[in-house]
Design a protein around this motif. Structure first.
Motif, PDB file in Angstrom:
ATOM      1  N   GLY A  33     -43.352 -27.740 -11.141  1.00 39.13           N
ATOM      2  CA  GLY A  33     -42.863 -26.776 -12.125  1.00 39.13           C
ATOM      3  C   GLY A  33     -42.344 -27.343 -13.430  1.00 39.13           C
ATOM      4  N   LEU A  34     -42.161 -28.660 -13.541  1.00 41.94           N
ATOM      5  CA  LEU A  34     -41.703 -29.243 -14.800  1.00 41.94           C
ATOM      6  C   LEU A  34     -42.881 -29.405 -15.757  1.00 41.94           C
ATOM      7  CD1 LEU A  34     -39.162 -32.085 -13.856  1.00 41.94           C
ATOM      8  CD2 LEU A  34     -38.667 -29.924 -15.014  1.00 41.94           C
ATOM      9  N   LEU A  39     -40.345 -33.017 -18.753  1.00 39.00           N
ATOM     10  CA  LEU A  39     -40.213 -34.217 -17.944  1.00 39.00           C
ATOM     11  C   LEU A  39     -40.037 -35.450 -18.821  1.00 39.00           C
ATOM     12  CD1 LEU A  39     -40.192 -35.696 -15.276  1.00 39.00           C
ATOM     13  CD2 LEU A  39     -42.704 -35.663 -15.275  1.00 39.00           C
ATOM     14  N   VAL A  40     -40.808 -35.540 -19.894  1.00 39.62           N
ATOM     15  CA  VAL A  40     -40.677 -36.714 -20.760  1.00 39.62           C
ATOM     16  C   VAL A  40     -39.331 -36.695 -21.484  1.00 39.62           C
ATOM     17  CG1 VAL A  40     -41.724 -35.778 -22.868  1.00 39.62           C
ATOM     18  CG2 VAL A  40     -41.937 -38.199 -22.367  1.00 39.62           C
ATOM     19  N   GLU A  41     -38.791 -35.499 -21.742  1.00 42.42           N
ATOM     20  CA  GLU A  41     -37.464 -35.421 -22.345  1.00 42.42           C
ATOM     21  C   GLU A  41     -36.399 -35.953 -21.386  1.00 42.42           C
ATOM     22  OE1 GLU A  41     -34.537 -32.185 -24.510  1.00 42.42           O
ATOM     23  OE2 GLU A  41     -35.829 -31.505 -22.883  1.00 42.42           O
ATOM     24  N   LEU A  42     -36.446 -35.504 -20.141  1.00 45.12           N
ATOM     25  CA  LEU A  42     -35.485 -35.980 -19.152  1.00 45.12           C
ATOM     26  C   LEU A  42     -35.608 -37.483 -18.957  1.00 45.12           C
ATOM     27  CD1 LEU A  42     -35.810 -33.127 -16.485  1.00 45.12           C
ATOM     28  CD2 LEU A  42     -33.953 -33.467 -18.129  1.00 45.12           C
ATOM     29  N   LEU A 202     -31.339 -29.298 -24.618  1.00 44.60           N
ATOM     30  CA  LEU A 202     -31.154 -29.238 -23.171  1.00 44.60           C
ATOM     31  C   LEU A 202     -30.643 -27.886 -22.701  1.00 44.60           C
ATOM     32  CD1 LEU A 202     -29.708 -32.749 -22.219  1.00 44.60           C
ATOM     33  CD2 LEU A 202     -31.954 -31.808 -21.669  1.00 44.60           C
ATOM     34  N   TRP A 203     -29.938 -27.146 -23.579  1.00 39.96           N
ATOM     35  CA  TRP A 203     -29.428 -25.850 -23.132  1.00 39.96           C
ATOM     36  C   TRP A 203     -30.537 -24.807 -22.956  1.00 39.96           C
ATOM     37  CZ3 TRP A 203     -27.796 -27.692 -28.047  1.00 39.96           C
ATOM     38  CH2 TRP A 203     -28.401 -27.087 -29.137  1.00 39.96           C
ATOM     39  N   THR A 204     -31.754 -25.143 -23.378  1.00 44.20           N
ATOM     40  CA  THR A 204     -32.885 -24.236 -23.138  1.00 44.20           C
ATOM     41  C   THR A 204     -33.553 -24.531 -21.801  1.00 44.20           C
ATOM     42  OG1 THR A 204     -34.489 -25.696 -24.239  1.00 44.20           O
ATOM     43  CG2 THR A 204     -33.305 -24.109 -25.624  1.00 44.20           C
ATOM     44  N   PHE A 205     -33.047 -25.526 -21.069  1.00 48.52           N
ATOM     45  CA  PHE A 205     -33.637 -25.937 -19.795  1.00 48.52           C
ATOM     46  C   PHE A 205     -32.856 -25.340 -18.629  1.00 48.52           C
ATOM     47  CE2 PHE A 205     -33.693 -29.454 -16.474  1.00 48.52           C
ATOM     48  CZ  PHE A 205     -34.891 -29.041 -15.915  1.00 48.52           C
TER      49      PHE A 205
END
Length: 317
Positions: A33-34, A39-42, A202-205
């Motif tokens: 689901g990512l 994923l590359v951001e994390l 990140l707050w959109t995740f």
């Protein structure tokens, strides 16, 4: 720290295997689901926090970034890190891991050609054999023939990753000539992380997805892991640890030898994808992969310029 050549070889070899497994782990995370961008951001942000912290402790004052280095370091981080990782993830989401990595792995050939035609460097004649081997090998791996359909977006992403990685090699080579590799790597990841944070805060995740269970396939059938565990692997064992091992190996055995040892990566990546994802390669594709690796090996030693501490192929993914 041991400084013998066997230890340096072992460090680069282990890093190559960790990077190779990372492709399969990342693909499982995306299937769960990512998106590739998330994923590359994390990965970038998590790895940057760890490596920058380590570099600040180990290097102390040497982490200082000079004004004239900011633009080059930003390009290294955005193109050489953020784009390389994102394009690779897009590629493996649409192509077998082994094929995507082999296309990206032609970056050393692009570096040699750029050095010859743009920088005007003296390049050994073997570069033309390398070019021919890579083209023939990739055609065999992709099994280009009538009736075969290839994912154009996936191939374009893998090719773009090769170009971005070649940019990383060339720009990184210039930067590490004036500063140490660890601070260069830490800053490049920091700029990559900032790029993704600006693009998708990140707050959109919805972090709740990280608690989802992921049932592993293939040889690991019956094992279930939370999604956060896969992401943790990508950050720690797929980025921080292998990058550190590559730096250790570079200091001991040098860039050219480390790059050749790094050719373990596409082989190990194909094996991991076969065991877990069932992405088997035919006999013709295996021959093609061997031809590509031979071409990459020739390209690695085609330039006549002195060795520098630029990071080798294993850092791409």
């Amino acid at each position: 720290m041991p400084s013998s050549a066997p230890f340096g070889v072992l460090a680069v070899a282990v890093a190559s295997i960790l990077f190779a497994v990372n492709g399969t782990v990342a693909k499982l995370a995306m299937q769960a689901g990512l998106s590739p961008t998330r994923l590359v951001e994390l990965r970038s942000v998590g790895a940057a926090v760890i490596l920058v912290t380590v570099a600040l402790v180990v290097l102390r004052g040497r982490m200082r970034l000079r004004r004239h280095e900011i633009a080059a370091m930003a390009v290294l981080g955005v193109i050489g890190m953020a784009f390389v990782q994102w394009l690779y993830l897009v590629a493996i989401s649409r192509l077998p891991v082994g094929l995507a990595l082999l296309v990206e792995y032609t970056a050393p050939l692009l570096v040699a050609l750029f050095a010859r035609f743009v920088l005007g460097e003296q390049v050994r004649a073997r570069v033309w054999w390398a070019l021919g081997a890579c083209l023939v090998g990739l055609a065999l791996v992709a099994q280009v023939r009538a009736g075969v359909e290839l994912d154009v977006i996936g191939l374009a992403a893998a090719g773009g990753a090769a170009i971005a990685l070649a940019t990383y090699y060339l720009l990184g080579e210039r930067l590490v000539a004036r500063r140490d590799p660890l601070s260069t790597q830490a800053w490049s990841l920091a700029f990559a992380g900032l790029f993704w944070l600006a693009l998708q805060p990140l707050w959109t995740f919805d972090a709740a997805i990280l608690a989802d269970d992921v049932a592993l396939p293939g040889a690991l059938a019956g094992v279930t892991l939370p999604l956060w565990a896969l992401v943790a692997y990508v950050i720690v064992l797929g980025t921080v640890v292998p990058y550190t091992l590559v730096l250790i190996g570079l200091k001991i055995v040098g860039a050219a030898r480390a790059g050749l040892i790094g050719m373990i990566e596409p082989v190990a990546a194909s094996v991991a994808a076969w065991l877990v994802l069932g992405e088997a390669m035919t006999a013709v594709q295996l021959v093609g992969a061997a031809v590509v690796l031979a071409g990459v090996g020739m390209a690695e030693t085609a330039r006549r310029t002195p060795e520098s501490a630029v990071l080798p192929d294993t850092i791409a993914v």
